[in-house]
Design an enzyme around this catalytic site. Sequence first.
Site, PDB file in Angstrom:
ATOM      1  N   HIS A  18       0.897   1.736   8.104  1.00 29.63           N
ATOM      2  CA  HIS A  18       0.823   0.288   7.890  1.00 29.63           C
ATOM      3  C   HIS A  18       2.032  -0.207   7.462  1.00 29.63           C
ATOM      4  CE1 HIS A  18       0.446   2.235   4.062  1.00 29.63           C
ATOM      5  NE2 HIS A  18       0.455   1.217   3.390  1.00 29.63           N
TER       6      HIS A  18
ATOM      7  N   HIS B 207       3.287  -1.847   4.914  1.00 33.97           N
ATOM      8  CA  HIS B 207       3.934  -2.054   3.277  1.00 33.97           C
ATOM      9  C   HIS B 207       5.059  -1.386   3.573  1.00 33.97           C
ATOM     10  CE1 HIS B 207      -0.148  -2.714   1.178  1.00 33.97           C
ATOM     11  NE2 HIS B 207       0.288  -3.843   1.448  1.00 33.97           N
TER      12      HIS B 207
ATOM     13  N   ASP C 111       6.993   0.735   1.422  1.00 30.85           N
ATOM     14  CA  ASP C 111       7.051   1.997   1.175  1.00 30.85           C
ATOM     15  C   ASP C 111       6.640   3.016   2.339  1.00 30.85           C
ATOM     16  OD1 ASP C 111       4.532   1.292   0.417  1.00 30.85           O
ATOM     17  OD2 ASP C 111       4.121   2.902  -0.808  1.00 30.85           O
ATOM     18  N   HIS C 112       6.331   2.464   3.429  1.00 30.15           N
ATOM     19  CA  HIS C 112       5.772   3.420   4.717  1.00 30.15           C
ATOM     20  C   HIS C 112       6.504   2.924   5.758  1.00 30.15           C
ATOM     21  CE1 HIS C 112       2.140   5.045   2.483  1.00 30.15           C
ATOM     22  NE2 HIS C 112       2.507   4.167   1.920  1.00 30.15           N
TER      23      HIS C 112
ATOM     24  N   HIS D 169      -7.580  -0.051   3.413  1.00 27.95           N
ATOM     25  CA  HIS D 169      -6.330  -0.103   2.259  1.00 27.95           C
ATOM     26  C   HIS D 169      -6.480  -1.826   2.358  1.00 27.95           C
ATOM     27  CE1 HIS D 169      -3.117   0.348  -0.233  1.00 27.95           C
ATOM     28  NE2 HIS D 169      -2.132   0.190   0.867  1.00 27.95           N
TER      29      HIS D 169
ATOM     30  N   ASP E 172      -2.246   4.936   3.425  1.00 33.17           N
ATOM     31  CA  ASP E 172      -2.939   4.736   2.233  1.00 33.17           C
ATOM     32  C   ASP E 172      -4.299   4.464   2.384  1.00 33.17           C
ATOM     33  OD1 ASP E 172      -0.303   5.060   1.210  1.00 33.17           O
ATOM     34  OD2 ASP E 172      -0.253   2.867   0.664  1.00 33.17           O
TER      35      ASP E 172
ATOM     36  N   HIS F 146       1.570  10.517  -2.429  1.00 33.99           N
ATOM     37  CA  HIS F 146       1.304   9.152  -2.779  1.00 33.99           C
ATOM     38  C   HIS F 146       1.254   8.909  -4.164  1.00 33.99           C
ATOM     39  CE1 HIS F 146       0.697   4.886  -2.081  1.00 33.99           C
ATOM     40  NE2 HIS F 146       1.589   4.883  -1.277  1.00 33.99           N
TER      41      HIS F 146
END
Lengths: 301, 301
Positions: free
Chosen positions: B60, B62, B64-65, B140, B210, B268
Site C-alpha cells: 500500500h 503509506h 513506511d511501505h 487498512h 498492514d 510492524h
Amino acid sequence: MKLTILGCYSATPRTFTNPTAQALEVKGHLFLIDCGEGTQVQLRRYKVKFSRINHIFISHLHGDHFFGLPGLISTFRLLGREKPLHVYGPKGIKEAITLFLKLGDSWTNYPLIFHELDSKDSELIFEDDTITVKTIPLKHRIYTNGFLFEEKPAPRKLNIDAVEKWKIDRSQYNAIKNGADGIQEDGTIIPNIDLTQDPPKTKSYAFCSDTKYNEDIVPLIQDVDTLYHESTFLESEAHLCEKTKHSTAKQAAQIAKMGNVEKLILGHFSTRYPSIELFKVEAQTVFPNSELADDGKSFEL
Amino acid sequence: MKLTILGCYSATPRTFTNPTAQALEVKGHLFLIDCGEGTQVQLRRYKVKFSRINHIFISHLHGDHFFGLPGLISTFRLLGREKPLHVYGPKGIKEAITLFLKLGDSWTNYPLIFHELDSKDSELIFEDDTITVKTIPLKHRIYTNGFLFEEKPAPRKLNIDAVEKWKIDRSQYNAIKNGADGIQEDGTIIPNIDLTQDPPKTKSYAFCSDTKYNEDIVPLIQDVDTLYHESTFLESEAHLCEKTKHSTAKQAAQIAKMGNVEKLILGHFSTRYPSIELFKVEAQTVFPNSELADDGKSFEL
C-alpha cells in the site's frame, strides 16, 4: 551560525555515506538544506531537534537531494506538528509532494506552504529581522539553486564609557543605538561614531550544490565567511564534469579564491575514491583554507 | 525459501528501526516486498544482492511501505541496470514514481513495468513454472494487499528401486515422472503410485501488512507454512486498532491459529513498547509457534 552536515556524498545512499542534507542554525532558526533519502534518520542520529525546522530549502529535484522529503513531511504529521512548514524548491515540488500525500490519504494536519522557484536570477526568498536567504542560480543538468544565508547587521552598540564621558542624557540612548548623534545639555552635537561601537561582524554562508564550474556565481558569493561548494570529482576525472555538470575539488577552490571567501567546505563526494582527504589536498593547492564536509560533522561558522 | 527482514517497524524510520521491507528468495527469484525509506541501504547492509531483484510488490502507499521506492529505482539506473523491473502495487503508484523521475529528468534506462492493482478480490499477479504470487486483500485505512507466494509442486520423483524391481524399461522413465503408469514387457500395468515418490513438499509464504483483524483472509492463508502478520500493538492498546486499522499480537495469533499455519512471524511493531519480546509472549498464548521479525533477521522457511 552552526552547520551540521547530515549527508555529503553524491548519488546513492550507502551504509556509511548519506546523500546531501545540512542543518543550519542561525539567529534562532534551524534551516534544513536539501533532504536526500534517510535525512530524517540522520537528524535523529546527530540529535538535531528537528521539530524546530520551519523552513526547508531544496536545491534541485534529483533524488539524492530530495527523496527524503516526503518521509520527513509525513513524520512531522505523525509527531503531531501544528506549526506551518515552509518548503522552498523548484517548480514541481508541490505537485510531487502533494501526490505522495494524496495517495497515502495522509494530508498534513499542519500548514504546508510551498514556495516554488523558477527564476534564473538570484532572488530574495526569505527575510526577517535578523537574516536573509537568497538563491544562487547554479548550472546543473536540471534547474538548480544554491542558497546564500546572510545575517543582517545588528544595531551599533552603545559605548557606555563614551556617553558617560560626553554627559549624554539616558533618554537619547535608544536613538543613538539606531544611528542618531548625541546632543549635550548645551546643544553641542557629538557624532554617533564617537558614542557607539561596531556591532559584531555579520556571518554569511553560501551553499552551492550541485553545479558545474561557473564563474557567474562569484559576485553572489563574494566575501562570504563560508562557502560550501560541491566537489564530486578530482581533477583526474575532470572529463566527467561536462557531461554530469559537476565540479572538481580544484574548481571549487578556484571559485572560493575568486570569491575571496574565508573558508571553503568541500562536499558531494563521489564514492569512487579511496579517501576524501584527496579532495582537500587538491583544493588546498589553490585555496589553503579548504576543509572537508563529512556526515555528522559540525562547523561553528 | 529464505526470508530476510530488512525492516519491520511501523511509522517512521529511526536510527535503529526501519520501516517495512523484506527480501524473499525462492526458486531462483529474489522478490522485494514493500520498500520503506532506507530500504536500499538495508539491502546493502545485509548484503542482499539487489541487482537480482526483478519484481517488487508494494502492499500500500503509506510512506513506511513505499517511500524507499523512488530511490531504489533511481539507484538501479545509476548502477547501469538493463533488465526489466516489474513493480506491483496499488493504482496510482505509476503516476507517483513517474512524476518523481520526470522532475529529476532521470528516466530509467531499463524497462520499468508497473502492474497496478485495484481489485478487492484475491488475484493471481505473477506466475512462472515454479511459483505463483496472489494478492491477499487486507483491511487498512487505504487500499492494501498482502501477498501469497506459493511454490508449484515439482513432478513426482522416480523410485529407482521400484522401477528396477518391476523391471520397467528405461524408455518409460520420463512418462512415469509425469504421471504415467508403468507397463511391463508382458503388458502388465504397474500403477504410477507404486513407481514414484512424492516430490518435496511445496513451501508457501503469506505476507499480511498492514491490516486490522480480518477473518476474511483465513481461507487465503489456510495451511501456509509461514504467515507474516502485522502486530502493531499489544492487547493493552487494542482500542487503537479500530481507528488505525492495525492488529494486536494476539489478533495476529488468532488468524494464524484459524488458518492452521505452521509458523507465525510477527512484525510492524510500534516503537512505543520497551521490548518486542512482549509481542511474542502475547501471541504465544494463542499460537505457540510465533516468532519475531527483526531488522536484519533471516528465516529459512
